[in-house]
Design an enzyme around this catalytic site. Sequence first.
Site: not given
Length: 271
Positions: A173, A204, A206-209
């Site tokens: 990412k 942003t 929690g975007t990776g989760c």
Amino acid sequence: MNHVLTIAGSDCSGGAGIQADMKTFAAHGVYGMSVIVSVVAENTQRVIGAQDISPTLIAEQLQAVFEDIRVDAVKIGMLPSPAIMACVAENLERRRPRNIVLDPVMIAKNGYPLMDSRLAETLVALVFPLVDVVTPNIPEAEVLANMTISSTEAMETAARIIHAYGPRYVVLKGGHRSDDAADLLYDGNTMHWLRAKRIETKNTHGTGCTFSSAIAANLAMGKPINDAVRDAKAYVTMAIAHALTIGKGCGPTHHFHDLYKYGLPRQGAQK
């Protein structure tokens, strides 16, 4: 209906971890299940503390799910200790579920370390060979590949290094770079770039989760990897575009924007 299991830590403020995963599963129309490995006391500003769950109880949670319910995909998030990594790896190796997506969570959005970076070698040795997709961000990829990433060429080099650890696919990412939000999907042969316009927002959390859970949900529904990642990126971009100004810090993304805006369809309404 397809079924997706998340193995991760919980976020009491609702923006990341298990809570973000379950919201993402629901938004994609899949049935979500969870195995909690750590209870994290956090909000939009800071992480106050965390209490890891014992490997025995983690194994019992995994048993409870797998002995009773079909699992079409697994998303793995925070794995904070070698004992927990070993427990999860042993159970996944024994049960062999399909479509395992690993988000190698190391640092919370506010900078709090959720996994000691020195444990990266343990994570690579025990878990990486079992997964289908791994989704590091740039800081995580720098630790995993032991290099600095400051260009698209460096991202491609890091993706090759991480792919050699065993996962079938690497999704690196690029959101931490200053240019457009460019993510890289590497399948061991070809570099596939996915680009979207950068959205200027502090919200942003929690975007990776959310992104990794969306990939798992899409794979559970039978989408090929390129489509699964592309559609997950479109979903998380939408969630960021409509992010919620909740709390005093880095607010969460909006997993249910359309539902909140338009509501549930009226009973008996024409589909």
